[in-house]
Design a protein around this motif. Structure first.
Motif, PDB file in Angstrom:
ATOM      1  N   ASN A  62     -19.903 123.631   2.174  1.00  0.00           N
ATOM      2  CA  ASN A  62     -18.646 123.286   1.521  1.00  0.00           C
ATOM      3  C   ASN A  62     -17.664 122.815   2.579  1.00  0.00           C
ATOM      4  O   ASN A  62     -17.660 123.330   3.707  1.00  0.00           O
ATOM      5  N   ALA A  63     -16.825 121.842   2.222  1.00  0.00           N
ATOM      6  CA  ALA A  63     -15.839 121.327   3.171  1.00  0.00           C
ATOM      7  C   ALA A  63     -14.563 120.959   2.432  1.00  0.00           C
ATOM      8  O   ALA A  63     -14.608 120.459   1.305  1.00  0.00           O
ATOM      9  N   CYS A  64     -13.418 121.231   3.079  1.00  0.00           N
ATOM     10  CA  CYS A  64     -12.114 120.898   2.512  1.00  0.00           C
ATOM     11  C   CYS A  64     -11.339 120.040   3.504  1.00  0.00           C
ATOM     12  O   CYS A  64     -11.228 120.393   4.686  1.00  0.00           O
ATOM     13  N   ILE A  65     -10.792 118.920   3.007  1.00  0.00           N
ATOM     14  CA  ILE A  65     -10.007 117.997   3.824  1.00  0.00           C
ATOM     15  C   ILE A  65      -8.615 117.890   3.207  1.00  0.00           C
ATOM     16  O   ILE A  65      -8.484 117.697   1.992  1.00  0.00           O
ATOM     17  N   ILE A 102      -1.875 124.077   1.146  1.00  0.00           N
ATOM     18  CA  ILE A 102      -2.528 122.916   1.759  1.00  0.00           C
ATOM     19  C   ILE A 102      -3.414 122.263   0.700  1.00  0.00           C
ATOM     20  O   ILE A 102      -4.593 122.615   0.563  1.00  0.00           O
ATOM     21  N   PRO A 103      -2.883 121.320  -0.076  1.00  0.00           N
ATOM     22  CA  PRO A 103      -3.712 120.622  -1.064  1.00  0.00           C
ATOM     23  C   PRO A 103      -4.880 119.914  -0.373  1.00  0.00           C
ATOM     24  O   PRO A 103      -4.703 119.290   0.679  1.00  0.00           O
ATOM     25  N   LYS A 135      -9.898 118.445  -6.497  1.00  0.00           N
ATOM     26  CA  LYS A 135      -8.695 118.323  -5.681  1.00  0.00           C
ATOM     27  C   LYS A 135      -7.896 119.598  -5.893  1.00  0.00           C
ATOM     28  O   LYS A 135      -7.444 119.878  -7.001  1.00  0.00           O
ATOM     29  N   THR A 136      -7.751 120.392  -4.847  1.00  0.00           N
ATOM     30  CA  THR A 136      -7.127 121.704  -4.979  1.00  0.00           C
ATOM     31  C   THR A 136      -5.634 121.633  -4.690  1.00  0.00           C
ATOM     32  O   THR A 136      -5.139 120.685  -4.075  1.00  0.00           O
ATOM     33  N   GLY A 137      -4.904 122.685  -5.114  1.00  0.00           N
ATOM     34  CA  GLY A 137      -3.476 122.781  -4.849  1.00  0.00           C
ATOM     35  C   GLY A 137      -3.208 123.793  -3.756  1.00  0.00           C
ATOM     36  O   GLY A 137      -3.987 123.947  -2.824  1.00  0.00           O
ATOM     37  N   LYS A 163      -0.734 110.463   2.843  1.00  0.00           N
ATOM     38  CA  LYS A 163      -1.847 110.937   2.035  1.00  0.00           C
ATOM     39  C   LYS A 163      -3.053 110.024   2.220  1.00  0.00           C
ATOM     40  O   LYS A 163      -2.909 108.813   2.376  1.00  0.00           O
ATOM     41  N   VAL A 164      -4.223 110.636   2.211  1.00  0.00           N
ATOM     42  CA  VAL A 164      -5.457 109.871   2.381  1.00  0.00           C
ATOM     43  C   VAL A 164      -6.194 109.805   1.049  1.00  0.00           C
ATOM     44  O   VAL A 164      -5.977 110.628   0.151  1.00  0.00           O
ATOM     45  N   SER A 165      -7.073 108.841   0.935  1.00  0.00           N
ATOM     46  CA  SER A 165      -7.843 108.676  -0.293  1.00  0.00           C
ATOM     47  C   SER A 165      -9.030 109.624  -0.311  1.00  0.00           C
ATOM     48  O   SER A 165      -9.424 110.187   0.721  1.00  0.00           O
ATOM     49  N   GLU A 166      -9.608 109.773  -1.481  1.00  0.00           N
ATOM     50  CA  GLU A 166     -10.808 110.606  -1.612  1.00  0.00           C
ATOM     51  C   GLU A 166     -11.944 110.048  -0.762  1.00  0.00           C
ATOM     52  O   GLU A 166     -12.700 110.804  -0.140  1.00  0.00           O
ATOM     53  N   ALA A 167     -12.044 108.723  -0.691  1.00  0.00           N
ATOM     54  CA  ALA A 167     -13.112 108.091   0.090  1.00  0.00           C
ATOM     55  C   ALA A 167     -12.953 108.385   1.580  1.00  0.00           C
ATOM     56  O   ALA A 167     -13.934 108.687   2.279  1.00  0.00           O
TER      57      ALA A 167
END
Length: 442
Positions: free
Chosen positions: A261-264, A250-251, A245-247, A219-223
């Motif tokens: 918009n971007a999701c990681i 793929i969280p 932080k979505t569920g 898992k990676v950090s928000e930063a």
């Protein structure tokens, strides 16, 4: 009558008039609201009917090139679903003077007939002239229905038309130019549609799949996710805001900025989704230039070994699908989409959930059957133009390695047929749809 009584009578009369006027105004508003609600329901139902009938017509077009029980079973499941959707939509629309018996019979039989043929093939039967003739009749019926519904959908993209339809329905009139009249005429034109015998319904299910690339990923950090989001958007991290932080499967960490918009992914820190929105100017780029920019973008993101497959252009953005290339095998399971603005080449879209879900290290073996033997499973109506190896998704959520045959049909259509490289069974049939806006396979 004295002056006081006169004033009282006038006041009562005025109050009665105002009350009646109020009720009348309220009734008119309620009637207008009721009509608007009916118009919206009719419009939505016609859109749903149009979409389902188009899907039925496309599926029947594929059916004439299918030769295996497995493929026809899958086709039947698709037809049953779309036919049920079409019947539900049709029941919500203003009907004609009759009960649309033939139209409803077509929608009831189209999927079940395909399933009965599948059962016959499993039992040792063969594709014969009767089947070909019935599929042709079904295809022609679907074409008539599709054209009628399409024309109605264009005509009724106007609230005034629906208002007229409602008024005619209330009056009990059926105008030949109305939707009800069009359905009556369609019913008459389907009189030569044959009665088909079938055994019963078929149901199918698709398994949900956990993303393979996220298994055991750290898992990676928000930063750290913020830095990756800045990289895929081409912006600085200071211009992005953390949203949530979505569920789900793929969280993700979701970020937003000015029209972007971007999701990681939380696991692994992979780019999952990026989309920008702005008005696109006049087209300057051609497809090849857009393709070059999309390839360079993927390479910059560290996503190598991809080959382009299909593309379409919508509202000034050319969306190109890329499949992972594993040696000589094109993995259609591992897909990434990139959208390029046709006015200046800006990357507007990135979607990689298909790649994250399916990509894994694979050890492909030499195909068990040669290309020439696999080609024998193709319909005699097709002429082979190109052959390649491909990995395609199965209906059950798995994947299978196939020979991909790019063919030309007798009417000039481009058809893709996938033959299992181990068993020689027909796995899928797709039709290439080409237009000025691009090429898609369905």
């Amino acid at each position: 009558m004295n002056k006081q009584n006169t004033v009282r009578v006038i006041s009562f009369c005025l109050a009665a008039v105002l009350t009646a006027a109020g009720f009348a105004l309220k009734s008119r508003k309620e009637l207008k609201s009721y009509k608007l609600e009916i118009q919206n329901n009719y419009s939505r139902s016609l859109d749903e009917l149009s979409g389902s009938v188009n899907s039925i017509a496309l599926a029947l077009n594929k059916a004439q090139y299918m030769t295996s029980a497995k493929q026809i079973s899958g086709l039947a499941a698709e037809l049953l679903t779309e036919a049920e959707n079409a019947k539900n939509a049709l029941s919500q629309l203003p009907g004609g003077s009759g009960e649309l018996t033939v139209l409803n019979r077509f929608l009831s039989q189209v999927g079940n007939y395909a399933m009965s043929v599948s059962k016959s093939l499993i039992a040792g039967g063969e594709i014969n002239d009767e089947y070909s003739g019935n599929i042709e009749a079904l295809k022609e019926a679907a074409k008539k229905i599709s054209e009628t519904v399409k024309d109605s959908n264009i005509s009724y993209n106007n609230p005034k038309k629906w208002a007229e339809e409602i008024d005619k329905k209330l009056d009990g009139a059926v105008d030949k130019d109305s939707l009800a009249g069009s359905l009556d005429m369609l019913e008459d034109s389907l009189n030569d549609y044959p009665t088909l015998v079938y055994d019963g319904p078929y149901s199918d299910h698709i398994l949900e799949k956990e993303p393979l690339m996220l298994k055991n990923a750290e898992k990676v950090s928000e930063a750290d996710a913020m830095l990756k989001a800045a990289e895929i958007t081409g912006l600085t991290k200071d211009s992005l805001n953390f949203e949530e932080k979505t569920g789900g499967k793929i969280p993700c960490y979701r970020f937003s900025g000015d029209n972007v918009n971007a999701c990681i992914s939380v696991s692994g820190g992979y780019p999952v989704y990026m989309r920008k929105s702005r008005k696109i100017g006049d087209y300057v780029l051609e497809y090849r230039q857009a393709l070059d920019k999309a390839k360079r973008y993927l390479e910059k993101m560290g996503m190598n070994s991809f080959c382009e497959t299909y593309y379409f252009t919508d509202e000034g953005v050319c969306v190109i699908s890329f499949a992972y290339l594993d040696g000589q095998t094109v993995c259609y399971t591992d897909l990434v989409k990139v959208g390029v603005a046709m006015d200046n080449g800006e990357i507007m879209l990135l979607e990689s959930s298909g790649y994250l879900t399916n990509h894994t290290d694979r050890a492909f073996e030499t195909p068990a059957i040669p290309t020439a033997d696999a080609a024998k499973a193709l319909s005699s109506k097709l002429e082979i133009r190109e052959t390649a190896l491909a990995l395609i998704p199965t209906r059950g959520g798995g994947e299978t390695r196939c020979y991909e045959f790019v063919c030309t049909a007798e009417d000039g259509q481009e058809i893709l047929v996938y033959i299992n490289a181990v068993t020689g069974a027909e796995e899928d049939v797709l039709i290439l749809l080409k237009s000025d806006g691009g090429t898609l396979a369905k």
